[in-house]
Design an enzyme around this catalytic site. Sequence first.
Site, short mmCIF file in Angstrom:
data_model
loop_
_atom_site.label_atom_id
_atom_site.label_comp_id
_atom_site.label_asym_id
_atom_site.label_seq_id
_atom_site.Cartn_x
_atom_site.Cartn_y
_atom_site.Cartn_z
N ASP A 1 -2.99 -2.91 -9.42
CA ASP A 1 -3.96 -2.27 -10.32
C ASP A 1 -3.35 -2.01 -11.70
O ASP A 1 -2.99 -0.88 -12.05
CB ASP A 1 -4.45 -0.97 -9.70
CG ASP A 1 -5.20 -1.21 -8.39
OD1 ASP A 1 -5.59 -2.35 -8.14
OD2 ASP A 1 -5.38 -0.24 -7.62
N ASP B 1 -6.68 -5.93 0.78
CA ASP B 1 -6.28 -4.89 -0.19
C ASP B 1 -5.91 -3.63 0.60
O ASP B 1 -6.11 -3.56 1.82
CB ASP B 1 -7.46 -4.62 -1.12
CG ASP B 1 -7.06 -3.91 -2.41
OD1 ASP B 1 -5.87 -3.61 -2.60
OD2 ASP B 1 -7.96 -3.66 -3.24
N GLU C 1 -0.96 -1.14 2.23
CA GLU C 1 0.40 -0.60 2.15
C GLU C 1 0.83 0.18 3.40
O GLU C 1 2.05 0.13 3.69
CB GLU C 1 0.54 0.30 0.90
CG GLU C 1 0.42 -0.43 -0.41
CD GLU C 1 -1.01 -0.82 -0.76
OE1 GLU C 1 -1.18 -1.83 -1.47
OE2 GLU C 1 -1.94 -0.13 -0.30
#
Length: 923
Positions: free
Chosen positions: A590, A514, A517
């Site tokens: 999300d 997770d 990015e």
Amino acid sequence: MRNPNRHFLLLLLLLLHLSSVLSWKRDEFRNCNQTPFCKRARARKPASCSLVAHDVSISDGDLVAKLVPKNPEISEDQTEIKPLILALSVYQDGIMRLKIDEDPSLGAPKKRFEVPDVIVSEFVSKKLWLQRLSTETIGADSGPSSIVYLSEGHEAVLRHDPFEVYVRDGAGNRVVSLNSHGLFDFEQLRQKKEGDEWEERFRGHTDSRPYGPQSISFDVSFHGADFVYGIPEHATSLALKPTRGPQVEESEPYRLFNLDVFEYIHDSPFGLYGSIPFMISHGKSGRTSGFFWLNAAEMQIDVLGSGWDAESGISLPSSQSRVDTFWMSEAGIVDAFFFVGPEPKDVMRQYTSVTGTPAMPQLFSTAYHQCRWNYRDEEDVENVDSKFDEHDIPYDVLWLDIEHTDGKKYFTWDRVLFPHPEEMQNKLAGKGRHMVTIVDPHIKRDDSFHLHKEASQKGYYVKDASGNDFDGWCWPGSSSYPDTLNPEIRSWWADKFSLQNYDGSTPSLYIWNDMNEPSVFNGPEVTMPRDAVHLGGVEHRELHNTYGYYFHMATADGLVKRGDGKDRPFVLSRAFFAGTQRYGAVWTGDNTADWDQLKVSVPMVLTLGLTGLSFTGADVGGFFGNPEPELLVRWYQIGAYYPFFRGHAHHDTKRREPWLFGERNTELIRDAIHIRYALLPFFYTLFREANMTGAPVVRPLWMEFPSDEATFSNDEAFLVGNSLLVQGIYDEKAKHVSVYLPGKQSWYDFRTGTVYKGGVTHKLKVTEESIPTFQRAGTIITRKDRFRRSSTQMVNDPYTLVIALNSSQAAEGELYIDDGCSFNFLQGAYIHRRFVFKDGKLSSINLAPASHGNVQFPSDAVIERIILLGHASGSKNALIEPSNDRVEIELGPLWVQRSHGPLAMTIRKPNVCVADDWTIKIL
């Protein structure tokens, strides 16, 4: 001693970040007008490019040329515009590659970044070495164009003046073209002079931009097209809406810039967690084509509405429809691929021949996953696990989020809450279940943490613009980030997943990446500064969209290493890029518990599939918020058909395990999950098809019905393979739903066997039991109808074939089986059968090539039920050959778990081996 003020500021920042989940704040992120390269590019007018092609020739099997200004030009900063180098290459299967870069011999301040490790090595070997070119004056052109062979029926064309590149078919019609509207622009690197103001500022952050403006922009046109698709990730419609043009409200371009976006909004061109600069076109012509720009910098893409160029004075062939687009990137080079199709699956095959086909997943990972931020401790894990058994709900994977670690230090356990992690995992493994833990890229800057200490000593962290280890804030507080562009660092990271290095791990533990990015809470736009520095002096701006990709790659390689190359990895990643499909699964991030987010999940998953990522899904129920029971049930009903099927929730939400919403809702959710488990053989076969051909597991309707215009913009329904059509219910308390069933053949209701006519929109009554799902006439689907605790316990269970006959009383389908976990299938250890029903006879045909060596995959599994939908005769018996056994045909339940359900013509207990050749003839 640590600075107490720093601790206070860190705590304040984390609280602010957590509070941001209450609403998405648009002003935290840049728009086009706040992004100088985008603003400059959008201000350009058609025909503003003055470049022409000179010195055109064949060299090293490529068509090469220099791009120079038609009239010698001086740029706005009074520097000479230097020639650009163009190279056009041709590859097997009708793929054209176009590279445009600065001339390295002319002394640029640095080498522009070319994205490594995305193109698969097999593709490079498919290059066709050009031997000659021809010249032709096309239409009303005043000068020549250079023509080279591309494929049977296609040629690549380099127009010299004005410069343009396109592919044309045998009739001379353009397919895909670049710079047809003269919008090409290439900002060249240069030395900074006194007085140059290159810095950019946004919300208190300063980007030093040491090499100045270096953006690239150009127009791409798709001829014979009415719609374009792709370029994820955006929470928007499947068919991309125009962002500029006379009839278009003021809009942002589609942004490709990987960002940690809390609670994103739907129907927005705003970029989310991943970026794939690949666009597909389709239209009434029935033709599909594609364009891929291998570039990892921030990108902005406009879809140009009809009439946008009315005053340009440029005339393009108008006998066919066309979609124009405008591509803008902050940095990099032009490294573009043109895909000619002409069919949808041809484009998928062509694109995945460049970036790789999806990895073959482990069987367990295609089943249901249960996740929450966070399951509190071992007792909580044991309770959740036992409740699934108590309520007769199968599941395969239980997930642990960041709170399982010791102070957010990855590869560790909170030994108070999880004192016996190996025992916990082994208990799950005893039921055929697995566990997933989270491992994010931010490493806690704690001198007592061995991982940080080693990374720091080895110089393995990304550097800031001053050359120091970059220090940003994320969940652990002060953090640094491994430079995964560097293969040496990726190998080091991979070694951390060994059973020796990852204390408390077992072979049944898999990984979740997770925040990759990468997310940096105190960074510009919640990410890493663009002037951070990677291996070889590469700026973060140049590779930003691949950071998570390289991290995902390293993690997947680590799991392969852990199993000595014998165990397929499972790694879920939030960030992605072209090629991510080779390393694991992706989810849509999300999302929120509302009906609009349920609805937009379908085009998001379909778009990911169209761009190579088959193994995808959305958080069932929505990550944020508390879904009402009806919404949660509807989400499970559609989520059961996502390729990646996981329930997940934020820690501030109420617990929402399937048994917490009353007996009736538990029953409905159980039934939805049971459907997925029944269809696991069907899904696994589709994953193998994706692995072989690039065709996505779930597909837009137009992929299978490319001439049916009613399907082109339909993103409320989707196909699973070519056989099942699924229509979601996206409205609260819906009473009716309209379902368009494409094609000329009939469709069978998946639950009842009721026949519906194709090519018609049906208004259907909505029930709470299920969402409308239909099996296409002419297909055969393979099921397993015995429900166990997990997929692993179903391995030896018998199969059911559901044969949906078309108007010719024929149908066919496939079944793929292997051991579900190893790489032995690459050596031929698998079963691949085609089932064909024709002329009253069902045949099982072997599709697997003869296996070489000693690697075999044996199976004693049998087919115990064959259901015939739409069979015309009232036959009572069937003959099995070559055994010469007779079996009875009777009316039996369409679903054995529903004893009071509809009946269908059934061949009971033929007990033919799934691995053998056989025929069953209806007498």
